[in-house]
Design a protein around this motif. Sequence first.
Motif, PDB file in Angstrom:
ATOM      1  N   ASN A 224       0.823  -1.209   0.000  1.00 43.44           N
ATOM      2  CA  ASN A 224       0.000   0.000   0.000  1.00 43.44           C
ATOM      3  C   ASN A 224       0.857   1.261   0.000  1.00 43.44           C
ATOM      4  OD1 ASN A 224      -3.210  -0.058   0.508  1.00 43.44           O
ATOM      5  ND2 ASN A 224      -2.293  -1.966   1.234  1.00 43.44           N
ATOM      6  N   ALA A 225       1.975   1.206   0.711  1.00 40.59           N
ATOM      7  CA  ALA A 225       2.879   2.355   0.739  1.00 40.59           C
ATOM      8  C   ALA A 225       3.464   2.620  -0.645  1.00 40.59           C
ATOM      9  CB  ALA A 225       3.991   2.122   1.749  1.00 40.59           C
ATOM     10  N   SER A 226       3.877   1.564  -1.330  1.00 39.40           N
ATOM     11  CA  SER A 226       4.397   1.718  -2.684  1.00 39.40           C
ATOM     12  C   SER A 226       3.339   2.325  -3.598  1.00 39.40           C
ATOM     13  CB  SER A 226       4.853   0.368  -3.260  1.00 39.40           C
ATOM     14  OG  SER A 226       6.035  -0.084  -2.637  1.00 39.40           O
ATOM     15  N   PHE A 227       2.129   1.786  -3.503  1.00 35.25           N
ATOM     16  CA  PHE A 227       1.062   2.299  -4.366  1.00 35.25           C
ATOM     17  C   PHE A 227       0.760   3.755  -4.059  1.00 35.25           C
ATOM     18  CE2 PHE A 227      -3.421   3.147  -5.347  1.00 35.25           C
ATOM     19  CZ  PHE A 227      -3.361   2.996  -6.728  1.00 35.25           C
ATOM     20  N   SER A 228       0.840   4.130  -2.812  1.00 37.16           N
ATOM     21  CA  SER A 228       0.580   5.512  -2.420  1.00 37.16           C
ATOM     22  C   SER A 228       1.496   6.472  -3.179  1.00 37.16           C
ATOM     23  CB  SER A 228       0.780   5.681  -0.907  1.00 37.16           C
ATOM     24  OG  SER A 228       0.701   7.041  -0.533  1.00 37.16           O
ATOM     25  N   TYR A 229       2.773   6.110  -3.263  1.00 36.37           N
ATOM     26  CA  TYR A 229       3.719   6.995  -3.956  1.00 36.37           C
ATOM     27  C   TYR A 229       3.529   6.939  -5.470  1.00 36.37           C
ATOM     28  CZ  TYR A 229       7.927   9.160  -5.699  1.00 36.37           C
ATOM     29  OH  TYR A 229       8.798   9.974  -6.379  1.00 36.37           O
ATOM     30  N   VAL A 230       3.354   5.741  -6.005  1.00 37.40           N
ATOM     31  CA  VAL A 230       3.151   5.607  -7.453  1.00 37.40           C
ATOM     32  C   VAL A 230       1.888   6.351  -7.873  1.00 37.40           C
ATOM     33  CG1 VAL A 230       2.662   3.978  -9.318  1.00 37.40           C
ATOM     34  CG2 VAL A 230       4.426   3.441  -7.625  1.00 37.40           C
ATOM     35  N   ASP A 231       0.835   6.226  -7.084  1.00 37.49           N
ATOM     36  CA  ASP A 231      -0.416   6.918  -7.373  1.00 37.49           C
ATOM     37  C   ASP A 231      -0.223   8.433  -7.305  1.00 37.49           C
ATOM     38  OD1 ASP A 231      -3.341   6.884  -7.817  1.00 37.49           O
ATOM     39  OD2 ASP A 231      -3.417   7.737  -5.800  1.00 37.49           O
ATOM     40  N   PHE A 232       0.577   8.884  -6.347  1.00 36.67           N
ATOM     41  CA  PHE A 232       0.898  10.314  -6.236  1.00 36.67           C
ATOM     42  C   PHE A 232       1.519  10.821  -7.530  1.00 36.67           C
ATOM     43  CE2 PHE A 232       4.256  13.445  -5.464  1.00 36.67           C
ATOM     44  CZ  PHE A 232       3.548  14.476  -4.855  1.00 36.67           C
ATOM     45  N   LEU A 233       2.454  10.054  -8.081  1.00 35.62           N
ATOM     46  CA  LEU A 233       3.090  10.454  -9.336  1.00 35.62           C
ATOM     47  C   LEU A 233       2.109  10.426 -10.501  1.00 35.62           C
ATOM     48  CD1 LEU A 233       6.584   8.696  -9.296  1.00 35.62           C
ATOM     49  CD2 LEU A 233       6.043  11.065  -8.714  1.00 35.62           C
ATOM     50  N   MET A 234       1.345   9.362 -10.601  1.00 33.66           N
ATOM     51  CA  MET A 234       0.469   9.200 -11.754  1.00 33.66           C
ATOM     52  C   MET A 234      -0.665  10.224 -11.755  1.00 33.66           C
ATOM     53  SD  MET A 234       1.945   6.933 -13.551  1.00 33.66           S
ATOM     54  CE  MET A 234       0.737   6.404 -14.770  1.00 33.66           C
ATOM     55  N   ARG A 235      -1.060  10.674 -10.587  1.00 32.24           N
ATOM     56  CA  ARG A 235      -2.080  11.729 -10.536  1.00 32.24           C
ATOM     57  C   ARG A 235      -1.515  13.083 -10.962  1.00 32.24           C
ATOM     58  NH1 ARG A 235      -3.344  12.661  -5.588  1.00 32.24           N
ATOM     59  NH2 ARG A 235      -2.389  10.925  -4.440  1.00 32.24           N
ATOM     60  N   ARG A 236      -0.212  13.163 -11.051  1.00 34.95           N
ATOM     61  CA  ARG A 236       0.463  14.393 -11.486  1.00 34.95           C
ATOM     62  C   ARG A 236       1.340  14.129 -12.711  1.00 34.95           C
ATOM     63  NH1 ARG A 236      -0.428  13.854  -6.410  1.00 34.95           N
ATOM     64  NH2 ARG A 236      -0.904  15.602  -5.009  1.00 34.95           N
ATOM     65  N   LYS A 237       0.952  13.152 -13.513  1.00 34.58           N
ATOM     66  CA  LYS A 237       1.814  12.691 -14.589  1.00 34.58           C
ATOM     67  C   LYS A 237       2.095  13.763 -15.645  1.00 34.58           C
ATOM     68  CE  LYS A 237      -2.018  10.348 -16.971  1.00 34.58           C
ATOM     69  NZ  LYS A 237      -2.484   9.019 -17.448  1.00 34.58           N
ATOM     70  N   GLU A 238       1.211  14.760 -15.736  1.00 39.05           N
ATOM     71  CA  GLU A 238       1.462  15.817 -16.709  1.00 39.05           C
ATOM     72  C   GLU A 238       2.675  16.664 -16.321  1.00 39.05           C
ATOM     73  OE1 GLU A 238      -0.989  17.466 -13.474  1.00 39.05           O
ATOM     74  OE2 GLU A 238      -1.198  15.678 -14.752  1.00 39.05           O
ATOM     75  N   ARG A 239       3.085  16.568 -15.060  1.00 38.65           N
ATOM     76  CA  ARG A 239       4.258  17.324 -14.598  1.00 38.65           C
ATOM     77  C   ARG A 239       5.558  16.534 -14.753  1.00 38.65           C
ATOM     78  NH1 ARG A 239       1.950  19.322  -8.713  1.00 38.65           N
ATOM     79  NH2 ARG A 239      -0.177  19.806  -9.388  1.00 38.65           N
ATOM     80  N   LEU A 240       5.461  15.242 -15.041  1.00 38.58           N
ATOM     81  CA  LEU A 240       6.651  14.408 -15.153  1.00 38.58           C
ATOM     82  C   LEU A 240       7.332  14.636 -16.500  1.00 38.58           C
ATOM     83  CD1 LEU A 240       5.281  11.013 -13.754  1.00 38.58           C
ATOM     84  CD2 LEU A 240       6.451  12.839 -12.509  1.00 38.58           C
TER      85      LEU A 240
END
Length: 205
Positions: free
Chosen positions: A172-188
């Motif tokens: 769940n911790a891993s997903f929390s961070y990955v989800d954080f990135l993917m919800r802001r993927k336009e900034r990557l």
Amino acid sequence: MIESNFLEDLYNRIRKGGAIEDNVKIIFNEYNCNHIYQHSVRVAQMAENLAIKFKVDKNAAYIAGLLHDIGGIVPNNERIHVGQLLNVNLLPEEREFPMIIHQKISKVIAEEIFFIKDQKILEAIECHTTLRANPSLLDHVVFVADKIEWDQNGIPPYIDDLHTSLSISIENASFSYVDFLMRRKERLKVIHPWLSESYIYLKER
């Protein structure tokens, strides 16, 4: 420009038979990367703590944490060149955003200079930035430790959610961070395929 004898040069700098901690410090100091060394020590200690909590080999977690960023000694503008020297398979996204290549360079250095043969350790090092589909528990531990022990200034914007998720499970911790990135993927700068694959894999679970 880093020369073709890069690995030989690294090997000549370390103390043969010396402790891994000492040789990691030597390499980072030789390349004026003390800030990465300090981060790596913190990640190693955090990985060890998480390994104990989630019943993973704590020695493997510590070693993977200590070596996860050793490829950071290679400047960003030389990572494509060094990756090619080391016969690393470079993805288009990595060529576009070479910062990510350091995780693959770290794996090679761990194997060739520090003689790490445990594939689980090498794989955890190789995917510590992006994670991957079907990650091992050790992959999760090193990935999460790296995110907790942020290598930038200030407080990580995702840290509260990550800690909340960590109280449930390491996955769940891993997903929390990955989800954080993917919800802001336009900034990557890029969306690494391994990151996308880990997101899909973890979201389904």
